[in-house]
Design a protein around this motif. Sequence first.
Motif, PDB file in Angstrom:
ATOM      1  N   ARG A   1      55.381 -18.042   3.047  1.00 56.80           N
ATOM      2  CA  ARG A   1      55.139 -17.172   1.890  1.00 56.80           C
ATOM      3  C   ARG A   1      54.621 -18.019   0.736  1.00 56.80           C
ATOM      4  NH1 ARG A   1      57.470 -11.656   0.666  1.00 56.80           N
ATOM      5  NH2 ARG A   1      56.265 -11.189  -1.175  1.00 56.80           N
TER       6      ARG A   1
ATOM      7  N   GLU B   1      59.153 -20.505   1.360  1.00 57.10           N
ATOM      8  CA  GLU B   1      59.893 -20.376   2.615  1.00 57.10           C
ATOM      9  C   GLU B   1      58.947 -19.928   3.727  1.00 57.10           C
ATOM     10  OE1 GLU B   1      64.410 -19.337   1.244  1.00 57.10           O
ATOM     11  OE2 GLU B   1      63.082 -17.647   1.633  1.00 57.10           O
TER      12      GLU B   1
ATOM     13  N   SER C   1      59.995 -25.198   1.581  1.00 56.59           N
ATOM     14  CA  SER C   1      61.394 -25.500   1.837  1.00 56.59           C
ATOM     15  C   SER C   1      61.854 -25.090   3.230  1.00 56.59           C
ATOM     16  CB  SER C   1      62.271 -24.816   0.788  1.00 56.59           C
ATOM     17  OG  SER C   1      62.259 -23.420   0.966  1.00 56.59           O
TER      18      SER C   1
ATOM     19  N   CYS D   1      65.722 -20.405   5.272  1.00 57.55           N
ATOM     20  CA  CYS D   1      65.890 -18.958   5.343  1.00 57.55           C
ATOM     21  C   CYS D   1      66.873 -18.658   6.465  1.00 57.55           C
ATOM     22  CB  CYS D   1      64.562 -18.241   5.581  1.00 57.55           C
ATOM     23  SG  CYS D   1      63.861 -18.498   7.214  1.00 57.55           S
TER      24      CYS D   1
ATOM     25  N   ALA E   1      53.202 -18.020  -3.347  1.00 54.16           N
ATOM     26  CA  ALA E   1      53.265 -17.257  -4.589  1.00 54.16           C
ATOM     27  C   ALA E   1      51.894 -16.617  -4.794  1.00 54.16           C
ATOM     28  CB  ALA E   1      53.604 -18.171  -5.759  1.00 54.16           C
TER      29      ALA E   1
ATOM     30  N   GLU F   1      58.836 -10.304   4.029  1.00 58.00           N
ATOM     31  CA  GLU F   1      59.086  -9.759   2.691  1.00 58.00           C
ATOM     32  C   GLU F   1      60.371 -10.306   2.081  1.00 58.00           C
ATOM     33  OE1 GLU F   1      58.936  -5.505   3.029  1.00 58.00           O
ATOM     34  OE2 GLU F   1      56.750  -5.498   3.057  1.00 58.00           O
ATOM     35  N   ALA F   2      61.317 -10.707   2.912  1.00 63.74           N
ATOM     36  CA  ALA F   2      62.586 -11.243   2.409  1.00 63.74           C
ATOM     37  C   ALA F   2      62.488 -12.713   2.005  1.00 63.74           C
ATOM     38  CB  ALA F   2      63.675 -11.072   3.474  1.00 63.74           C
ATOM     39  N   LEU F   3      61.366 -13.363   2.329  1.00 70.15           N
ATOM     40  CA  LEU F   3      61.208 -14.776   2.001  1.00 70.15           C
ATOM     41  C   LEU F   3      60.880 -14.975   0.530  1.00 70.15           C
ATOM     42  CD1 LEU F   3      58.951 -15.998   4.969  1.00 70.15           C
ATOM     43  CD2 LEU F   3      61.432 -16.288   4.731  1.00 70.15           C
ATOM     44  N   ALA F   4      61.347 -16.081  -0.011  1.00 69.61           N
ATOM     45  CA  ALA F   4      60.945 -16.522  -1.343  1.00 69.61           C
ATOM     46  C   ALA F   4      59.690 -17.381  -1.187  1.00 69.61           C
ATOM     47  CB  ALA F   4      62.073 -17.328  -1.977  1.00 69.61           C
ATOM     48  N   PRO F   5      58.877 -17.488  -2.239  1.00 74.85           N
ATOM     49  CA  PRO F   5      57.722 -18.396  -2.156  1.00 74.85           C
ATOM     50  C   PRO F   5      58.177 -19.794  -1.734  1.00 74.85           C
ATOM     51  CG  PRO F   5      57.555 -17.043  -4.111  1.00 74.85           C
ATOM     52  CD  PRO F   5      58.928 -16.781  -3.519  1.00 74.85           C
TER      53      PRO F   5
END
Length: 104
Positions: free
Chosen positions: A78, A35, A2, A5, A80, A29-33
Amino acid sequence: MSDTCDDCVIDVRTLPRPQRHVLVFRRFEALAPGEAIEIVNDHDPVGLLYGFGEVYPGAFRWEYLKRGPADWHVRIGREAAPVDEAAATHVHGCACGSRTGSCG
């Protein structure tokens, strides 16, 4: 991916060298899978790549967007990854999930 961010492009050239990796790890570390962030550097950040391999094995994607000679652009995404609870618990036992010890 996506790529959504806050502050997705980080120009680390303006930072003192000791602060560069810390900032990139914290932003990652602040990213979601799914991003990603993009870093801009004044040299090939291969040392950072090795650091990601040690700290986040299987949890990141590394893509060179521009390879010098003056500017280097890298997209770090990032992925998963399964949670390794032993790796995510610090020596002091806080279990915050940060693999770099940047809890607080």
